[in-house]
Design a protein around this motif. Structure first.
Motif, PDB file in Angstrom:
ATOM      1  N   ASN A  87      20.714   8.289   5.790  1.00  0.00           N
ATOM      2  CA  ASN A  87      21.901   8.456   5.241  1.00  0.00           C
ATOM      3  C   ASN A  87      21.583   8.774   3.585  1.00  0.00           C
ATOM      4  OD1 ASN A  87      24.631   8.081   4.076  1.00  0.00           O
ATOM      5  ND2 ASN A  87      24.950   8.839   6.098  1.00  0.00           N
ATOM      6  N   ALA A  88      22.196   9.869   2.981  1.00  0.00           N
ATOM      7  CA  ALA A  88      21.919  10.022   1.837  1.00  0.00           C
ATOM      8  C   ALA A  88      22.984   9.282   0.918  1.00  0.00           C
ATOM      9  CB  ALA A  88      22.061  11.630   1.476  1.00  0.00           C
ATOM     10  N   GLU A  89      23.951   9.111   1.503  1.00  0.00           N
ATOM     11  CA  GLU A  89      24.992   8.522   0.609  1.00  0.00           C
ATOM     12  C   GLU A  89      24.783   7.161   0.635  1.00  0.00           C
ATOM     13  OE1 GLU A  89      29.795   6.893   1.565  1.00  0.00           O
ATOM     14  OE2 GLU A  89      29.108   8.736   2.750  1.00  0.00           O
ATOM     15  N   LEU A  90      24.151   6.344   1.711  1.00  0.00           N
ATOM     16  CA  LEU A  90      23.680   5.061   1.761  1.00  0.00           C
ATOM     17  C   LEU A  90      22.453   4.852   0.851  1.00  0.00           C
ATOM     18  CD1 LEU A  90      24.434   4.339   5.593  1.00  0.00           C
ATOM     19  CD2 LEU A  90      25.924   3.814   3.787  1.00  0.00           C
ATOM     20  N   LYS A  91      21.533   5.869   1.045  1.00  0.00           N
ATOM     21  CA  LYS A  91      20.343   5.750  -0.082  1.00  0.00           C
ATOM     22  C   LYS A  91      21.006   5.740  -1.463  1.00  0.00           C
ATOM     23  CE  LYS A  91      17.819   8.978   1.747  1.00  0.00           C
ATOM     24  NZ  LYS A  91      16.715   9.832   2.266  1.00  0.00           N
ATOM     25  N   GLU A  92      21.950   6.358  -1.906  1.00  0.00           N
ATOM     26  CA  GLU A  92      22.583   6.557  -3.313  1.00  0.00           C
ATOM     27  C   GLU A  92      23.156   4.938  -3.595  1.00  0.00           C
ATOM     28  OE1 GLU A  92      25.422   9.104  -6.027  1.00  0.00           O
ATOM     29  OE2 GLU A  92      25.811   8.993  -3.773  1.00  0.00           O
ATOM     30  N   ARG A  93      23.859   4.565  -2.607  1.00  0.00           N
ATOM     31  CA  ARG A  93      24.413   3.270  -2.706  1.00  0.00           C
ATOM     32  C   ARG A  93      23.400   2.135  -3.025  1.00  0.00           C
ATOM     33  NH1 ARG A  93      26.012  -1.116  -4.214  1.00  0.00           N
ATOM     34  NH2 ARG A  93      27.696  -2.154  -3.440  1.00  0.00           N
ATOM     35  N   GLU A  94      22.321   2.055  -2.228  1.00  0.00           N
ATOM     36  CA  GLU A  94      21.096   1.336  -2.480  1.00  0.00           C
ATOM     37  C   GLU A  94      20.386   1.374  -3.822  1.00  0.00           C
ATOM     38  OE1 GLU A  94      18.076  -1.228  -0.321  1.00  0.00           O
ATOM     39  OE2 GLU A  94      20.200  -1.025  -0.001  1.00  0.00           O
ATOM     40  N   LEU A  95      20.686   2.483  -4.290  1.00  0.00           N
ATOM     41  CA  LEU A  95      19.884   2.814  -5.558  1.00  0.00           C
ATOM     42  C   LEU A  95      20.827   2.218  -6.684  1.00  0.00           C
ATOM     43  CD1 LEU A  95      18.115   6.235  -5.330  1.00  0.00           C
ATOM     44  CD2 LEU A  95      16.917   4.055  -5.454  1.00  0.00           C
ATOM     45  N   ILE A  96      22.178   2.439  -6.536  1.00  0.00           N
ATOM     46  CA  ILE A  96      23.042   1.795  -7.382  1.00  0.00           C
ATOM     47  C   ILE A  96      22.969   0.340  -7.585  1.00  0.00           C
ATOM     48  CG2 ILE A  96      25.589   1.449  -7.781  1.00  0.00           C
ATOM     49  CD1 ILE A  96      25.740   4.356  -6.880  1.00  0.00           C
ATOM     50  N   LYS A  97      22.692  -0.411  -6.500  1.00  0.00           N
ATOM     51  CA  LYS A  97      22.813  -2.011  -6.216  1.00  0.00           C
ATOM     52  C   LYS A  97      21.430  -2.092  -6.929  1.00  0.00           C
ATOM     53  CE  LYS A  97      20.374  -3.769  -2.955  1.00  0.00           C
ATOM     54  NZ  LYS A  97      19.930  -4.078  -1.532  1.00  0.00           N
ATOM     55  N   LEU A  98      20.317  -1.413  -6.636  1.00  0.00           N
ATOM     56  CA  LEU A  98      19.195  -1.977  -7.421  1.00  0.00           C
ATOM     57  C   LEU A  98      19.101  -1.629  -8.851  1.00  0.00           C
ATOM     58  CD1 LEU A  98      16.446  -0.371  -4.919  1.00  0.00           C
ATOM     59  CD2 LEU A  98      17.105  -2.780  -5.337  1.00  0.00           C
ATOM     60  N   ALA A  99      20.048  -0.735  -9.402  1.00  0.00           N
ATOM     61  CA  ALA A  99      20.046  -0.598 -10.730  1.00  0.00           C
ATOM     62  C   ALA A  99      20.926  -1.527 -11.322  1.00  0.00           C
ATOM     63  CB  ALA A  99      20.733   0.763 -10.953  1.00  0.00           C
ATOM     64  N   SER A 100      21.996  -1.926 -10.605  1.00  0.00           N
ATOM     65  CA  SER A 100      22.854  -3.287 -11.057  1.00  0.00           C
ATOM     66  C   SER A 100      22.100  -4.543 -11.188  1.00  0.00           C
ATOM     67  CB  SER A 100      23.936  -3.433  -9.963  1.00  0.00           C
ATOM     68  OG  SER A 100      24.765  -4.449 -10.297  1.00  0.00           O
ATOM     69  N   ILE A 101      21.202  -4.742 -10.216  1.00  0.00           N
ATOM     70  CA  ILE A 101      20.196  -5.976 -10.387  1.00  0.00           C
ATOM     71  C   ILE A 101      19.369  -5.797 -11.405  1.00  0.00           C
ATOM     72  CG2 ILE A 101      18.151  -7.029  -9.091  1.00  0.00           C
ATOM     73  CD1 ILE A 101      19.432  -6.421  -6.629  1.00  0.00           C
ATOM     74  N   ALA A 102      18.847  -4.598 -11.808  1.00  0.00           N
ATOM     75  CA  ALA A 102      17.946  -4.389 -13.237  1.00  0.00           C
ATOM     76  C   ALA A 102      18.810  -4.809 -14.286  1.00  0.00           C
ATOM     77  CB  ALA A 102      17.643  -3.087 -12.849  1.00  0.00           C
ATOM     78  N   ALA A 103      19.902  -4.259 -14.422  1.00  0.00           N
ATOM     79  CA  ALA A 103      20.891  -4.543 -15.522  1.00  0.00           C
ATOM     80  C   ALA A 103      20.982  -5.890 -15.850  1.00  0.00           C
ATOM     81  CB  ALA A 103      22.113  -3.621 -15.512  1.00  0.00           C
ATOM     82  N   SER A 104      21.521  -6.673 -14.658  1.00  0.00           N
ATOM     83  CA  SER A 104      21.572  -7.908 -14.894  1.00  0.00           C
ATOM     84  C   SER A 104      20.548  -8.832 -15.320  1.00  0.00           C
ATOM     85  CB  SER A 104      22.454  -8.639 -13.604  1.00  0.00           C
ATOM     86  OG  SER A 104      23.586  -7.968 -13.301  1.00  0.00           O
ATOM     87  N   LEU A 105      19.136  -8.538 -14.699  1.00  0.00           N
ATOM     88  CA  LEU A 105      17.967  -9.032 -15.136  1.00  0.00           C
ATOM     89  C   LEU A 105      17.731  -8.801 -16.337  1.00  0.00           C
ATOM     90  CD1 LEU A 105      15.397  -8.514 -12.114  1.00  0.00           C
ATOM     91  CD2 LEU A 105      16.089 -10.472 -13.057  1.00  0.00           C
ATOM     92  N   THR A 106      18.063  -7.515 -16.992  1.00  0.00           N
ATOM     93  CA  THR A 106      17.630  -7.463 -18.417  1.00  0.00           C
ATOM     94  C   THR A 106      18.461  -8.561 -19.285  1.00  0.00           C
ATOM     95  OG1 THR A 106      17.216  -4.927 -17.801  1.00  0.00           O
ATOM     96  CG2 THR A 106      17.811  -5.566 -20.025  1.00  0.00           C
ATOM     97  N   ASP A 107      19.426  -8.554 -19.117  1.00  0.00           N
ATOM     98  CA  ASP A 107      20.428  -9.614 -19.875  1.00  0.00           C
ATOM     99  C   ASP A 107      19.991 -10.845 -19.612  1.00  0.00           C
ATOM    100  OD1 ASP A 107      22.287  -7.368 -20.533  1.00  0.00           O
ATOM    101  OD2 ASP A 107      23.555  -7.967 -18.903  1.00  0.00           O
ATOM    102  N   ALA A 108      19.571 -11.347 -18.406  1.00  0.00           N
ATOM    103  CA  ALA A 108      18.912 -12.638 -18.049  1.00  0.00           C
ATOM    104  C   ALA A 108      17.930 -12.956 -19.069  1.00  0.00           C
ATOM    105  CB  ALA A 108      18.779 -12.822 -16.650  1.00  0.00           C
ATOM    106  N   LEU A 109      16.953 -11.792 -19.060  1.00  0.00           N
ATOM    107  CA  LEU A 109      15.590 -11.875 -19.915  1.00  0.00           C
ATOM    108  C   LEU A 109      15.802 -11.966 -21.279  1.00  0.00           C
ATOM    109  CD1 LEU A 109      13.661  -9.347 -17.536  1.00  0.00           C
ATOM    110  CD2 LEU A 109      13.157 -11.761 -18.019  1.00  0.00           C
TER     111      LEU A 109
END
Length: 188
Positions: free
Chosen positions: A111-133
């Motif tokens: 499902n394209a909508e769910l794939k998009e949501r998954e990418l948003i989740k991963l981007a959120s993780i990356a942003a939070s990791l950037t802050d932690a680093l």
């Protein structure tokens, strides 16, 4: 009125995944999910904002686990070692859940909508990791690069872990993926 049964949230998640797998995400309604779980639509909405969130409800906990482990790694740990600690922490959250993860990922992939949501989740993780680093003293662009690397290692390792026939634990697959990356970049 039926007898009350515990774990409404878990029953709803199980019912949703079953229906998404059987009928498809788009063809499944909240009423059908609630009915399969033996609950009402009102109960569904007490636990989930919409039918998509059934698949992503653990995202915040996953992100927090990863970020906390990176932030809490010993000060003497190299940034890549702190990242490895975060990958280990995330891996623990999937212990005993490989089949669920396989089914969930199959639904998302279809499902394209769910794939998009998954990418948003991963981007959120990356942003939070950037802050932690950054909090660990890693300067830019290194903090952003390493955070994106961490998400890529997680994504590739996760895909390898849910592949048919895979028997290794997720932490082992993550560590091997990180080791391969280090070898390819001359860092190990």
């Amino acid at each position: 009125m039926g007898r009350w049964e515990p774990d409404a949230r878990g029953r709803l998640a199980e019912a949703a995944l079953e229906l998404y797998s059987e009928r498809g995400y788009e063809q499944t309604t909240v009423a059908e999910i609630a009915g399969r779980a033996g609950l009402t639509e009102r109960t569904f909405f007490r636990h989930y904002a919409d039918k998509r969130e059934v698949l992503f409800s653990g995202s915040a906990e996953l992100r927090e686990s990863f970020v906390r482990a990176v932030a809490d790694a010993p000060e003497s740990a190299a940034p890549m070692d702190a990242l490895a600690a975060g990958l280990d922490a995330m891996s623990e959250m999937f212990a005993g859940r490989r089949e669920f993860a396989r089914e969930r990922q199959a639904v998302i992939t279809a499902n394209a909508e769910l794939k998009e949501r998954e990418l948003i989740k991963l981007a959120s993780i990356a942003a939070s990791l950037t802050d932690a680093l950054r909090g660990r003293g890693v300067a830019e662009p290194g903090a952003s690069l390493l955070a994106e690397v961490g998400v890529a290692v997680f994504k590739v390792g996760f895909e390898r872990w849910i592949a048919a026939g895979e028997k290794r634990q997720l932490a082992q697959v993550m560590r091997e993926s990180l080791t391969e990356l280090k070898a390819m970049t001359g860092g190990g």
